[in-house]
Write an enzyme that holds these catalytic residues in place. Structure first.
Site, PDB file in Angstrom:
ATOM      1  N   GLU A 279       0.837  -1.214   0.000  1.00  0.00           N
ATOM      2  CA  GLU A 279       0.000   0.000   0.000  1.00  0.00           C
ATOM      3  C   GLU A 279       0.867   1.257   0.000  1.00  0.00           C
ATOM      4  O   GLU A 279       0.531   2.254  -0.624  1.00  0.00           O
ATOM      5  CB  GLU A 279      -0.954   0.014   1.202  1.00  0.00           C
ATOM      6  CG  GLU A 279      -1.938  -1.141   1.230  1.00  0.00           C
ATOM      7  CD  GLU A 279      -2.775  -1.257  -0.032  1.00  0.00           C
ATOM      8  OE1 GLU A 279      -3.125  -0.231  -0.632  1.00  0.00           O
ATOM      9  OE2 GLU A 279      -3.065  -2.409  -0.427  1.00  0.00           O
ATOM     10  N   TRP A 282       1.787   1.699  -3.436  1.00  0.00           N
ATOM     11  CA  TRP A 282       0.698   2.333  -4.205  1.00  0.00           C
ATOM     12  C   TRP A 282       0.799   3.854  -4.096  1.00  0.00           C
ATOM     13  O   TRP A 282       0.612   4.575  -5.061  1.00  0.00           O
ATOM     14  CB  TRP A 282      -0.678   1.904  -3.660  1.00  0.00           C
ATOM     15  CG  TRP A 282      -1.261   0.724  -4.372  1.00  0.00           C
ATOM     16  CD1 TRP A 282      -1.347  -0.547  -3.889  1.00  0.00           C
ATOM     17  CD2 TRP A 282      -1.849   0.699  -5.697  1.00  0.00           C
ATOM     18  NE1 TRP A 282      -1.950  -1.355  -4.822  1.00  0.00           N
ATOM     19  CE2 TRP A 282      -2.280  -0.629  -5.936  1.00  0.00           C
ATOM     20  CE3 TRP A 282      -2.067   1.650  -6.686  1.00  0.00           C
ATOM     21  CZ2 TRP A 282      -2.896  -1.015  -7.127  1.00  0.00           C
ATOM     22  CZ3 TRP A 282      -2.684   1.266  -7.876  1.00  0.00           C
ATOM     23  CH2 TRP A 282      -3.089  -0.044  -8.082  1.00  0.00           C
ATOM     24  N   TRP A 364     -16.107  12.685 -12.002  1.00  0.00           N
ATOM     25  CA  TRP A 364     -15.203  12.316 -10.905  1.00  0.00           C
ATOM     26  C   TRP A 364     -14.497  13.520 -10.298  1.00  0.00           C
ATOM     27  O   TRP A 364     -14.146  13.525  -9.126  1.00  0.00           O
ATOM     28  CB  TRP A 364     -14.161  11.286 -11.375  1.00  0.00           C
ATOM     29  CG  TRP A 364     -13.352  11.732 -12.566  1.00  0.00           C
ATOM     30  CD1 TRP A 364     -13.683  11.585 -13.874  1.00  0.00           C
ATOM     31  CD2 TRP A 364     -12.077  12.407 -12.544  1.00  0.00           C
ATOM     32  NE1 TRP A 364     -12.702  12.126 -14.684  1.00  0.00           N
ATOM     33  CE2 TRP A 364     -11.701  12.624 -13.894  1.00  0.00           C
ATOM     34  CE3 TRP A 364     -11.219  12.834 -11.538  1.00  0.00           C
ATOM     35  CZ2 TRP A 364     -10.512  13.260 -14.248  1.00  0.00           C
ATOM     36  CZ3 TRP A 364     -10.032  13.466 -11.887  1.00  0.00           C
ATOM     37  CH2 TRP A 364      -9.690  13.668 -13.233  1.00  0.00           C
ATOM     38  N   TRP A 387      -9.755   8.349  -7.280  1.00  0.00           N
ATOM     39  CA  TRP A 387     -10.967   8.757  -8.011  1.00  0.00           C
ATOM     40  C   TRP A 387     -10.915   8.274  -9.457  1.00  0.00           C
ATOM     41  O   TRP A 387     -11.919   7.820 -10.009  1.00  0.00           O
ATOM     42  CB  TRP A 387     -11.172  10.275  -7.928  1.00  0.00           C
ATOM     43  CG  TRP A 387     -11.927  10.598  -6.671  1.00  0.00           C
ATOM     44  CD1 TRP A 387     -11.379  10.914  -5.466  1.00  0.00           C
ATOM     45  CD2 TRP A 387     -13.343  10.548  -6.472  1.00  0.00           C
ATOM     46  NE1 TRP A 387     -12.375  11.072  -4.532  1.00  0.00           N
ATOM     47  CE2 TRP A 387     -13.589  10.856  -5.126  1.00  0.00           C
ATOM     48  CE3 TRP A 387     -14.424  10.267  -7.303  1.00  0.00           C
ATOM     49  CZ2 TRP A 387     -14.884  10.891  -4.587  1.00  0.00           C
ATOM     50  CZ3 TRP A 387     -15.711  10.318  -6.774  1.00  0.00           C
ATOM     51  CH2 TRP A 387     -15.934  10.624  -5.436  1.00  0.00           C
TER      52      TRP A 387
HETATM   53  C1  LIG Z   1     -11.432   7.635  -3.990  1.00  0.00           C
HETATM   54  C2  LIG Z   1     -10.181   7.505  -3.139  1.00  0.00           C
HETATM   55  C3  LIG Z   1      -9.584   8.640  -2.629  1.00  0.00           C
HETATM   56  C4  LIG Z   1      -8.419   8.536  -1.842  1.00  0.00           C
HETATM   57  N1  LIG Z   1      -7.833   9.686  -1.358  1.00  0.00           N
HETATM   58  C5  LIG Z   1      -6.686   9.596  -0.628  1.00  0.00           C
HETATM   59  C6  LIG Z   1      -6.048  10.768  -0.134  1.00  0.00           C
HETATM   60  O1  LIG Z   1      -6.463  11.904  -0.383  1.00  0.00           O
HETATM   61  N2  LIG Z   1      -4.937  10.602   0.634  1.00  0.00           N
HETATM   62  C7  LIG Z   1      -4.422   9.370   0.921  1.00  0.00           C
HETATM   63  O2  LIG Z   1      -3.413   9.276   1.630  1.00  0.00           O
HETATM   64  N3  LIG Z   1      -4.997   8.254   0.431  1.00  0.00           N
HETATM   65  C8  LIG Z   1      -6.111   8.320  -0.317  1.00  0.00           C
HETATM   66  N4  LIG Z   1      -6.701   7.174  -0.783  1.00  0.00           N
HETATM   67  C9  LIG Z   1      -6.047   5.878  -0.540  1.00  0.00           C
HETATM   68  C10 LIG Z   1      -6.480   5.153   0.744  1.00  0.00           C
HETATM   69  O3  LIG Z   1      -7.870   5.115   0.834  1.00  0.00           O
HETATM   70  C11 LIG Z   1      -5.910   5.782   2.005  1.00  0.00           C
HETATM   71  O4  LIG Z   1      -4.525   5.991   1.861  1.00  0.00           O
HETATM   72  C12 LIG Z   1      -6.123   4.898   3.229  1.00  0.00           C
HETATM   73  O5  LIG Z   1      -7.491   4.652   3.413  1.00  0.00           O
HETATM   74  C13 LIG Z   1      -5.530   5.568   4.455  1.00  0.00           C
HETATM   75  O6  LIG Z   1      -5.781   4.823   5.600  1.00  0.00           O
HETATM   76  P1  LIG Z   1      -4.610   4.084   6.368  1.00  0.00           P
HETATM   77  O7  LIG Z   1      -3.514   5.036   6.654  1.00  0.00           O
HETATM   78  O8  LIG Z   1      -5.227   3.386   7.511  1.00  0.00           O
HETATM   79  O9  LIG Z   1      -4.122   3.042   5.283  1.00  0.00           O
HETATM   80  P2  LIG Z   1      -3.341   1.669   5.401  1.00  0.00           P
HETATM   81  O10 LIG Z   1      -4.220   0.632   4.816  1.00  0.00           O
HETATM   82  O11 LIG Z   1      -2.822   1.438   6.758  1.00  0.00           O
HETATM   83  O12 LIG Z   1      -2.139   1.871   4.370  1.00  0.00           O
HETATM   84  C14 LIG Z   1      -0.907   2.491   4.744  1.00  0.00           C
HETATM   85  C15 LIG Z   1      -0.606   3.656   3.845  1.00  0.00           C
HETATM   86  O13 LIG Z   1      -0.475   3.231   2.494  1.00  0.00           O
HETATM   87  C16 LIG Z   1      -0.966   4.240   1.615  1.00  0.00           C
HETATM   88  N5  LIG Z   1      -2.122   3.733   0.881  1.00  0.00           N
HETATM   89  C17 LIG Z   1      -3.021   2.805   1.287  1.00  0.00           C
HETATM   90  N6  LIG Z   1      -3.905   2.557   0.310  1.00  0.00           N
HETATM   91  C18 LIG Z   1      -3.574   3.356  -0.725  1.00  0.00           C
HETATM   92  C19 LIG Z   1      -4.122   3.581  -2.012  1.00  0.00           C
HETATM   93  N7  LIG Z   1      -5.195   2.906  -2.460  1.00  0.00           N
HETATM   94  N8  LIG Z   1      -3.551   4.500  -2.808  1.00  0.00           N
HETATM   95  C20 LIG Z   1      -2.463   5.187  -2.394  1.00  0.00           C
HETATM   96  N9  LIG Z   1      -1.897   5.017  -1.180  1.00  0.00           N
HETATM   97  C21 LIG Z   1      -2.451   4.121  -0.365  1.00  0.00           C
HETATM   98  C22 LIG Z   1      -1.401   5.398   2.491  1.00  0.00           C
HETATM   99  O14 LIG Z   1      -0.347   6.318   2.591  1.00  0.00           O
HETATM  100  C23 LIG Z   1      -1.679   4.723   3.818  1.00  0.00           C
HETATM  101  O15 LIG Z   1      -1.574   5.578   4.919  1.00  0.00           O
HETATM  102  C24 LIG Z   1      -7.863   7.260  -1.579  1.00  0.00           C
HETATM  103  C25 LIG Z   1      -8.488   6.116  -2.106  1.00  0.00           C
HETATM  104  C26 LIG Z   1      -9.637   6.242  -2.863  1.00  0.00           C
HETATM  105  C27 LIG Z   1     -10.277   4.997  -3.407  1.00  0.00           C
END
Ligand SMILES: Cc1cc2nc3c(=O)[nH]c(=O)nc-3n(C[C@H](O)[C@H](O)[C@H](O)COP(=O)(O)OP(=O)(O)OC[C@H]3O[C@@H](n4cnc5c(N)ncnc54)[C@H](O)[C@@H]3O)c2cc1C
Length: 471
Positions: A279, A282, A364, A387
């Site tokens: 992640e 990603w 979007w 998005w």
């Molecule tokens: C429509 C949409 C909008 C989003 N907008 C943002 C945003 O503005 N900022 C943001 O940081 N993330 C965004 N994300 C990605 C993701 O949803 C969040 O990073 C995640 O929910 C953050 O929670 P966490 O720190 O507990 O993630 P965890 O699951 O603990 O993951 C650890 C870290 O990995 C990164 N990560 C995880 N999933 C993704 C992903 N799909 N894409 C990119 N990086 C990821 C983040 O930095 C996250 O903190 C978006 C996803 C979608 C589908």
């Protein structure tokens, strides 16, 4: 002579190459942060994110003060005035070199070019570092020398090129020599008014808090991450995103600590830990997309054909979506989580974004902007990537005919309906057998709205709109 560190989205000491290099190069170190409410709002930064940044500046200032580095916050009208503001600050001090960590957005790059040319005309030595990602955006290229646009080969290359030296981030800061002035943070008027409703106790500020959160996640949740990451009520993710977005913690630090509990393996060991590192990759992938394909920063879709999609617009539906009143309990619970926490679970971000762009068939870009305006972890590249993925307009996106059914998503990922009950309390007495799509009479009794659209019809409408655009 003395050094200046310009803090931007790197509000921490640990793994901060600009700060570290300034310390290694100078006995006296100054620090600035340029605050422009106008600029933040121009980039749709959420009120809650600005609040979080201010709170983190206070923590940063405390740590810098212990090292005799005063932090000066400078008010700016926007990026275009930053060059002259930095120049004026430098003129008043005895500074001959400046250090900062790179930001990779298009507007930021234009601003930096202006700052560099202004400072070079004053013979100031400019030193720029990468703190945001493991590799500079654009560094990893395909065999044909092109930027990656698909995640899996990007990740493969990311791992192939990885060297453990990258994680050599430990550094002991030693106090610098005293400067004859103090930080101005206490007297600085941010002219900030809280308009969000988020309980900020959810997001304590400072890099110590970020580290504690990371370690707690790795200790208690990471092993089960693969299993729990899709279940919003379990809350099995790290919630580290706000800290990454404002640079209160670095991605290298996250990777280092995760690898420590996984025998320094990327592809074997605990599947939960390797999935979590994916992640973080990603996040790096989307920053690469933003950097290598500037059109995405200009409001354009990655897939050119999708410019031809005829989006609908209904003020009423848009308002219902924003307010969590669509009549689809999981969508409404998610949107209300966004308002309560400034954060939304990843699975639900996909659900509400797909609902918005496919079932509602709304552009979007409207949803993307609304998310940025409300997320504490708003990050242009990840938000845009998410998005565009959900709306099938992006790189490596969901195929256009793959449309999540919000009711199926709800029964799969919130089986007991507990997440819905938490955020849509008017449904709290409903049984799990009906909570995902309450019958008419129950809606009436609970004072909960009828669905704003028909799922089947809206799905077919979206597929048709995409088909026409593609033809
Ligand atoms: C429509 C949409 C909008 C989003 N907008 C943002 C945003 O503005 N900022 C943001 O940081 N993330 C965004 N994300 C990605 C993701 O949803 C969040 O990073 C995640 O929910 C953050 O929670 P966490 O720190 O507990 O993630 P965890 O699951 O603990 O993951 C650890 C870290 O990995 C990164 N990560 C995880 N999933 C993704 C992903 N799909 N894409 C990119 N990086 C990821 C983040 O930095 C996250 O903190 C978006 C996803 C979608 C589908």
């Amino acid at each position: 002579m003395e050094a200046l560190v310009w803090f931007r989205s790197d509000l921490r000491l640990e793994d901060n190459p600009a700060l570290r290099n300034a310390f290694e190069n100078s006995e006296k170190v100054h620090a600035i942060f340029i605050f422009s409410k106008k600029q933040l709002e121009k980039h749709n930064e959420a009120n809650v994110k600005i609040d979080f940044i201010i709170k983190n500046l206070i923590q940063l200032e405390k740590k810098l003060t212990e090292l005799n580095v005063p932090l000066t916050v400078i008010k700016s009208d926007g990026f275009y005035s930053d060059a002259s503001l930095i120049g004026e600050f430098i003129d008043k001090k005895n500074i001959d070199k400046i250090f900062w960590n790179n930001q990779f957005g298009e507007d930021e790059a234009i601003r930096d070019r202006q700052v560099i040319s202004h400072l070079e005309s004053k013979n100031i030595n400019v030193n720029i570092f990468n703190d945001q990602m493991v590799y500079e955006p654009g560094f990893l290229k395909t065999g044909q020398g092109l930027p990656y646009s698909v995640f899996t080969p990007f990740k493969r290359k990311w791992i192939e090129n990885f060297e453990m030296d990258f994680l050599d981030i430990e550094y002991q800061y030693q106090s610098r020599k005293n400067l004859n002035y103090l930080s101005n943070l206490k007297d600085f008027d941010f002219n900030f008014e809280t308009t969000h409703q988020v309980n900020m106790n959810l997001w304590p500020a400072g890099e110590d808090e970020a580290e504690a959160r990371l370690l707690k996640f790795l200790d208690e949740k990471a092993i089960k991450y693969s299993k729990n990451r899709n279940d919003p009520i379990v809350d099995g993710t790290s919630r580290i995103s706000p800290y990454l977005a404002s640079g209160v913690i670095s991605s290298k630090k996250c990777i280092l600590e995760a690898l420590k509990i996984n025998n320094f393996e990327f592809s074997s060991g605990h599947i939960g830990v390797t999935k979590w590192i994916d992640e973080i990759v990603w996040r790096e992938f989307y920053k690469n997309i933003m950097f290598s394909f500037p059109k995405v920063s200009r409001g354009q879709p990655f897939q050119d054909y999708s410019k031809k999609i005829e989006w609908r617009y209904s003020e009423e539906e848009f308002t219902a979506w924003k307010e969590g009143m669509t009549g689809f309990p999981i969508v409404d619970a998610a949107m209300r989580q966004l308002h309560h926490e400034g954060w939304m679970h990843n699975r639900l971000r996909m659900v509400v974004a797909m609902f918005f762009t496919k079932n509602m068939l709304h552009d979007w870009r409207l949803g993307e902007a609304y998310f940025m305006q409300n997320l504490i972890d708003g990050d242009f590249a990840s938000n845009n990537g998410g998005w565009q993925w959900s709306s099938s307009t992006g790189t490596d996106a969901a195929p256009y005919f793959r449309i999540f059914n919000p009711i199926t998503q709800s029964t799969n990922f919130d089986k007991e309906g507990l997440f819905i009950k938490k955020y849509v309390p008017e449904l709290k007495d409903l049984d799990k057998s009906i909570i995902h799509n309450p019958p008419k009479e129950h809606r009436k009794y609970c004072n909960y709205p009828e669905p704003i659209l028909d799922l089947k019809e809206s799905r077919l409408r979206a597929i048709e709109a995409f088909k026409i655009a593609k033809s």
